[in-house]
Design an enzyme around this catalytic site. Structure first.
Site, PDB file in Angstrom:
ATOM      1  CG  PHE A  72      49.834  29.334  31.680  1.00 52.32           C
ATOM      2  CD1 PHE A  72      49.975  30.016  30.476  1.00 52.32           C
ATOM      3  CD2 PHE A  72      50.308  29.934  32.839  1.00 52.32           C
ATOM      4  CE1 PHE A  72      50.576  31.268  30.432  1.00 52.32           C
ATOM      5  CE2 PHE A  72      50.911  31.187  32.809  1.00 52.32           C
ATOM      6  CZ  PHE A  72      51.044  31.855  31.600  1.00 52.32           C
TER       7      PHE A  72
ATOM      8  CB  CYS B 209      35.689  50.802  47.154  1.00 52.71           C
ATOM      9  SG  CYS B 209      35.832  49.007  47.299  1.00 52.71           S
TER      10      CYS B 209
ATOM     11  CB  CYS C 129      35.923  46.269  49.704  1.00 52.24           C
ATOM     12  SG  CYS C 129      37.394  47.222  50.098  1.00 52.24           S
TER      13      CYS C 129
ATOM     14  CG  HIS D 170      40.576  48.038  47.422  1.00 51.20           C
ATOM     15  ND1 HIS D 170      39.408  48.755  47.463  1.00 51.20           N
ATOM     16  CD2 HIS D 170      41.252  48.502  46.334  1.00 51.20           C
ATOM     17  CE1 HIS D 170      39.388  49.628  46.474  1.00 51.20           C
ATOM     18  NE2 HIS D 170      40.497  49.494  45.772  1.00 51.20           N
TER      19      HIS D 170
ATOM     20  CG  ASP E 211      42.177  33.101  35.224  1.00 48.27           C
ATOM     21  OD1 ASP E 211      42.070  32.903  34.006  1.00 48.27           O
ATOM     22  OD2 ASP E 211      43.250  32.919  35.840  1.00 48.27           O
TER      23      ASP E 211
ATOM     24  CB  CYS F 161      36.917  51.139  50.907  1.00 47.89           C
ATOM     25  SG  CYS F 161      38.216  50.912  49.666  1.00 47.89           S
TER      26      CYS F 161
ATOM     27  CG  ASP G  18      45.260  25.824  35.722  1.00 47.30           C
ATOM     28  OD1 ASP G  18      45.281  24.818  36.468  1.00 47.30           O
ATOM     29  OD2 ASP G  18      46.124  26.708  35.776  1.00 47.30           O
TER      30      ASP G  18
END
Lengths: 381, 381
Positions: free
Chosen positions: A100, A308, A310, A339, A270, A313, A96
């Site tokens: 911000f 899931c 991942c 996760h 994002d 999991c 970025d």
């Protein structure tokens, strides 16, 4: 920028909605869009290794220019050969502009035409960031995709304030584009502002597009407005953005907002949300959000989320995760972060499939129904 | 215990020293000795995944009975199918008896023949641990190697106190052995105590050996004594231990003490030291210990240790590690922990090779010379 190095390929537009499926070609590989990008503020997605990010299908990751400028300093990263080398991530990276953070973290900021004087949020030191400086720092960091330096105005702001602000942001965008030294290696995006004002969003979008950037961000969202207002901000902006360039909605990561954004034609998102809530034990599952520290998981030996894929999991139980959180063990933060990121990345995989099969509206409606979400005031799952 | 499930195979005795090379056969795989065992107090080696532990060659890992008994509770782990399933580690695991923590962490402890009354170090609750209870909890946890419940006496203690203490520890060892319900699956070690007193160490060792355990620990070390005294404690004990059983020196993890222990015939070591100092940025390298937060590493783009093969050294620079530590990033703790563990595990790989090649004394002397260590008062590298 050389089209061979960075370009957006629009492959399919959903016949039900404005949703788009495409591929973002970058110097560090191609990624399919719409995409959710994990945030690695300080050149690290907290607790995770680059290998883990790859395994969960991270695609593009984001780092924050302001934070890296302060620590360890852009020159330290430049001398390492850039951010990719420094953090050992060879996939696409986006930075970025620092705009911000200047407005959300810093005190005593004073906005001038030249740039912004403000205070380092860690030690109070005087700092100055201008469009040229932001681009210079981002050139040093060397991300594949970089952002124009914009003013992120307070919300709400008056029409008058916002009008002045977007005019200045346009002048800054032009200055930043002229200062961009690595246009052959780094794609520079313009940022559309304008708050909730339809006329100003239109003006900001049209004028920013005239400057001809490699992509366009919709900024000024996630600053306290309701979701209903946020979706209007997208609507007011996105219709003026060219279809052959990627569109990036900044700072958005709740499932409902991702789907609403995709519906409107956004390609990139994002947010720190999935990793931040993960570190507090709040996990996004096919049953909705759960807090893994809850007593009821003490002897729950099922995976966190049966749907899931991942590593969390596949390898650990809710009981073990709860134990790690109750004991403040770092492995818990790590497994939870993996996760939640995988949950959103997998959601976007499903989103892309639905777009390609011209059923994204059904997909979105089913998802909202399943989790009792609505478009105006969701609980932000 | 069934010899097919757990036994120590003595393969080679170094011709220069008392050092031994062997293999420990366990229900969860064979490991070569001498071995350094990483500590995963709460069923997690802090910040690391089981895969990472395997990659660094962890062999056996250790967990703490007292800590797991309190959180999440032995029944929670038993219902998960034991510690291996609970934490997803399929290699050999060792649990201590809780004795050391009772004496180092707990307040208001009162020692009776039956067991020890003390206070939970987290919330002050009244707790009671006996030889039978310790074994029961360790049976529930299900580690491959478990320990007798002993008194870890204060240091220094009088000869009179120590004599009473080792007599009680012997009675406790006998009671624990009788209470051991999983003798077909878990190898129970006896623990030799006796402080720095030669006669008491001899007595404790001989009487413990009479009880016929699957292995023998040398306890009461790392409690504040000098290294010179610790080495005497080993000497006084180890000569009475049978050569066909493994010998475990508890709580020792500095390089000099590891090598002095090996020299005397110790096969197994554990310590929180490498991971604890790692989390403070202190890293064990072929150039000695360094603190990675030091300013001088700000632009040092070399690997942490050129001689190391760990993923930290193969993928990241000192400058990046320093950045992570300066920003308190969890990935830094993780990469530092991996490195320090790999450093000690690699050291033990070199140690085993030196023993097999009958040059362990030379190896040890060269190591001490290189790092300016000595056997009485080293700086504990």
């Amino acid at each position: 920028m050389n089209k061979e190095k960075f370009w957006y390929e629009l492959i399919h537009e959903c016949k039900q909605t404005g949703a788009r499926y495409g591929v973002l070609h970058t110097p560090h590989g191609d990624v399919e869009t719409p995409i959710f990008m994990p945030v690695g503020t300080l050149a690290t997605v907290k607790f995770l290794s680059p290998d883990e990010l790859k395994t969960i299908g991270s695609g593009v990751i984001l780092s924050n220019t302001y934070h890296l400028w302060i620590r360890p300093g852009a020159d330290v990263i430049e001398a390492a050969g850039g951010l990719h080398h420094f953090m050992n991530y060879d996939g696409p990276i986006l930075t970025d502009s620092g705009g911000f953070q200047v407005f959300s973290l810093s005190k005593n900021r004073k906005i001038y035409e030249e740039g912004v004087h403000f205070r380092n949020h860690l030690n109070g030191d005087a700092l100055f960031l201008s469009p040229e400086k932001s681009i210079e720092v981002q050139n040093q960091l060397g991300a594949d995709i970089i952002m124009s330096f914009d003013e992120c105005p307070p919300y709400p702001a008056s029409h008058e304030y916002m009008k002045d602000s977007i005019e200045r942001t346009l002048r800054w965008a032009k200055r930043g584009k002229e200062a961009h030294a690595n246009a052959d290696k780094q794609a520079l995006f313009g940022i559309v502002q304008g708050g909730e004002f339809e006329d100003l969003r239109a003006y900001s979008a049209q004028e920013t597009v005239k400057l001809d950037f490699s992509g366009y961000s919709i900024g000024g969202t996630s600053v306290g407005e309701s979701k209903e207002v946020m979706y209007k901000m997208i609507d007011y902006s996105i219709k003026y953005l060219p279809s052959d360039k990627p569109r990036y909605l900044m700072g958005v990561g709740s499932t409902d907002a991702l789907l609403e954004g995709v519906l409107r034609g956004v390609d990139m998102f994002d947010c720190v949300l999935p990793t931040r809530i993960a570190r507090h034990g709040t996990l996004m599952t096919s049953e909705g959000r759960i807090n893994i520290s809850n007593q009821k998981y003490e002897r729950d030996y099922a995976p966190l989320d049966k749907e899931c894929d991942c590593i969390t999991c596949k390898n650990y139980s809710r009981a073990y995760l709860r134990h790690l959180f109750k004991c403040n063990e770092g492995l818990g933060l790590r497994l939870a972060s993996i996760h939640n990121l995988r949950f959103l990345i997998r959601l976007m995989e499903d989103v892309r499939k639905a777009i390609r099969e011209d059923r994204f509206l059904d997909f979105k409606n089913n998802f909202f129904k399943k989790y009792s979400l609505n478009s105006t005031d969701s609980r932000g799952f």
